[in-house]
Motif scaffolding. Structure first.
Motif, PDB file in Angstrom:
ATOM      1  N   TYR A  45    -113.896 -65.135 -15.063  1.00 24.18           N
ATOM      2  CA  TYR A  45    -114.080 -64.806 -16.479  1.00 24.18           C
ATOM      3  C   TYR A  45    -113.543 -65.943 -17.352  1.00 24.18           C
ATOM      4  O   TYR A  45    -114.201 -66.385 -18.305  1.00 24.18           O
ATOM      5  CB  TYR A  45    -113.358 -63.486 -16.771  1.00 24.18           C
ATOM      6  CG  TYR A  45    -113.725 -62.809 -18.062  1.00 24.18           C
ATOM      7  CD1 TYR A  45    -114.702 -61.820 -18.104  1.00 24.18           C
ATOM      8  CD2 TYR A  45    -113.059 -63.114 -19.246  1.00 24.18           C
ATOM      9  CE1 TYR A  45    -115.013 -61.160 -19.282  1.00 24.18           C
ATOM     10  CE2 TYR A  45    -113.371 -62.474 -20.427  1.00 24.18           C
ATOM     11  CZ  TYR A  45    -114.347 -61.492 -20.443  1.00 24.18           C
ATOM     12  OH  TYR A  45    -114.647 -60.853 -21.615  1.00 24.18           O
ATOM     13  N   VAL A  46    -112.352 -66.435 -17.018  1.00 26.00           N
ATOM     14  CA  VAL A  46    -111.757 -67.562 -17.746  1.00 26.00           C
ATOM     15  C   VAL A  46    -112.659 -68.788 -17.631  1.00 26.00           C
ATOM     16  O   VAL A  46    -112.921 -69.485 -18.621  1.00 26.00           O
ATOM     17  CB  VAL A  46    -110.335 -67.868 -17.229  1.00 26.00           C
ATOM     18  CG1 VAL A  46    -109.818 -69.198 -17.781  1.00 26.00           C
ATOM     19  CG2 VAL A  46    -109.379 -66.734 -17.584  1.00 26.00           C
ATOM     20  N   SER A  60    -105.263 -62.260 -20.575  1.00 26.19           N
ATOM     21  CA  SER A  60    -106.261 -61.511 -21.363  1.00 26.19           C
ATOM     22  C   SER A  60    -107.474 -61.178 -20.502  1.00 26.19           C
ATOM     23  O   SER A  60    -108.032 -60.087 -20.592  1.00 26.19           O
ATOM     24  CB  SER A  60    -106.695 -62.309 -22.588  1.00 26.19           C
ATOM     25  OG  SER A  60    -105.618 -62.479 -23.478  1.00 26.19           O
ATOM     26  N   ALA A  61    -107.870 -62.130 -19.669  1.00 21.58           N
ATOM     27  CA  ALA A  61    -108.999 -61.893 -18.771  1.00 21.58           C
ATOM     28  C   ALA A  61    -108.647 -60.799 -17.768  1.00 21.58           C
ATOM     29  O   ALA A  61    -109.464 -59.923 -17.484  1.00 21.58           O
ATOM     30  CB  ALA A  61    -109.381 -63.177 -18.056  1.00 21.58           C
ATOM     31  N   ARG A  62    -107.435 -60.837 -17.240  1.00 27.22           N
ATOM     32  CA  ARG A  62    -107.032 -59.789 -16.293  1.00 27.22           C
ATOM     33  C   ARG A  62    -107.019 -58.427 -16.972  1.00 27.22           C
ATOM     34  O   ARG A  62    -107.426 -57.436 -16.370  1.00 27.22           O
ATOM     35  CB  ARG A  62    -105.659 -60.083 -15.692  1.00 27.22           C
ATOM     36  CG  ARG A  62    -105.718 -61.203 -14.691  1.00 27.22           C
ATOM     37  CD  ARG A  62    -104.713 -61.099 -13.588  1.00 27.22           C
ATOM     38  NE  ARG A  62    -103.327 -61.248 -13.982  1.00 27.22           N
ATOM     39  CZ  ARG A  62    -102.342 -61.386 -13.098  1.00 27.22           C
ATOM     40  NH1 ARG A  62    -102.590 -61.409 -11.809  1.00 27.22           N
ATOM     41  NH2 ARG A  62    -101.108 -61.505 -13.505  1.00 27.22           N
ATOM     42  N   GLU A  63    -106.586 -58.362 -18.221  1.00 32.32           N
ATOM     43  CA  GLU A  63    -106.593 -57.084 -18.934  1.00 32.32           C
ATOM     44  C   GLU A  63    -108.024 -56.569 -19.076  1.00 32.32           C
ATOM     45  O   GLU A  63    -108.277 -55.371 -18.962  1.00 32.32           O
ATOM     46  CB  GLU A  63    -105.919 -57.217 -20.297  1.00 32.32           C
ATOM     47  CG  GLU A  63    -105.739 -55.891 -20.987  1.00 32.32           C
ATOM     48  CD  GLU A  63    -104.795 -55.927 -22.162  1.00 32.32           C
ATOM     49  OE1 GLU A  63    -104.847 -54.991 -22.974  1.00 32.32           O
ATOM     50  OE2 GLU A  63    -103.994 -56.889 -22.276  1.00 32.32           O
ATOM     51  N   ARG A  64    -108.971 -57.467 -19.301  1.00 32.65           N
ATOM     52  CA  ARG A  64    -110.385 -57.079 -19.387  1.00 32.65           C
ATOM     53  C   ARG A  64    -110.878 -56.538 -18.049  1.00 32.65           C
ATOM     54  O   ARG A  64    -111.555 -55.520 -17.985  1.00 32.65           O
ATOM     55  CB  ARG A  64    -111.230 -58.290 -19.821  1.00 32.65           C
ATOM     56  CG  ARG A  64    -112.710 -58.088 -19.751  1.00 32.65           C
ATOM     57  CD  ARG A  64    -113.195 -57.156 -20.863  1.00 32.65           C
ATOM     58  NE  ARG A  64    -114.633 -57.012 -20.812  1.00 32.65           N
ATOM     59  CZ  ARG A  64    -115.265 -55.927 -20.331  1.00 32.65           C
ATOM     60  NH1 ARG A  64    -114.573 -54.908 -19.885  1.00 32.65           N
ATOM     61  NH2 ARG A  64    -116.572 -55.872 -20.304  1.00 32.65           N
ATOM     62  N   ILE A  65    -110.512 -57.189 -16.967  1.00 28.74           N
ATOM     63  CA  ILE A  65    -110.957 -56.785 -15.632  1.00 28.74           C
ATOM     64  C   ILE A  65    -110.285 -55.491 -15.190  1.00 28.74           C
ATOM     65  O   ILE A  65    -110.935 -54.579 -14.680  1.00 28.74           O
ATOM     66  CB  ILE A  65    -110.698 -57.903 -14.598  1.00 28.74           C
ATOM     67  CG1 ILE A  65    -111.439 -59.195 -14.978  1.00 28.74           C
ATOM     68  CG2 ILE A  65    -111.043 -57.438 -13.188  1.00 28.74           C
ATOM     69  CD1 ILE A  65    -112.943 -59.071 -15.107  1.00 28.74           C
TER      70      ILE A  65
END
Length: 96
Positions: A45-46, A60-65
């Motif tokens: 994602y990043v 932030s990407a991990r929170e999205r996933i």
């Protein structure tokens, strides 16, 4: 008519929903069976954001996933890896 990108986005959202509905499936199991896990998706994602000229930090990407801050998910749902899982992961090489 839907574009390929719109269909791919819908599939991605469905994958995230599926992972969210199956929190019992541990990342190490995903890595050992499929060669990727939720953290890999966050890294991809990043990278996709960077390719598009955007800047998204890894957390932030991990929170999205994960659908929540990673620390919360880890505390609530991550189990300690078994010696067998760790051994298999080491033999395959860590792809993170």
């Amino acid at each position: 008519m839907a574009t390929p990108e719109a269909l791919e986005a819908a599939v991605f959202r469905r994958l995230l929903d599926h992972l969210d509905e199956n929190k019992d499936v541990q990342n190490i199991e995903l890595m050992n069976l499929a060669g990727f896990c939720r953290n890999c998706l966050a890294k991809w994602y990043v990278a996709a954001a960077e390719d598009a000229g955007e800047s998204i930090d890894y957390e932030s990407a991990r929170e999205r996933i994960y659908g929540m801050p990673y620390a919360v998910w880890k505390d609530k749902f991550q189990l300690e890896a078994t010696p067998e899982q760790l051994d298999k992961m080491q033999r395959q090489g860590d792809h993170h």
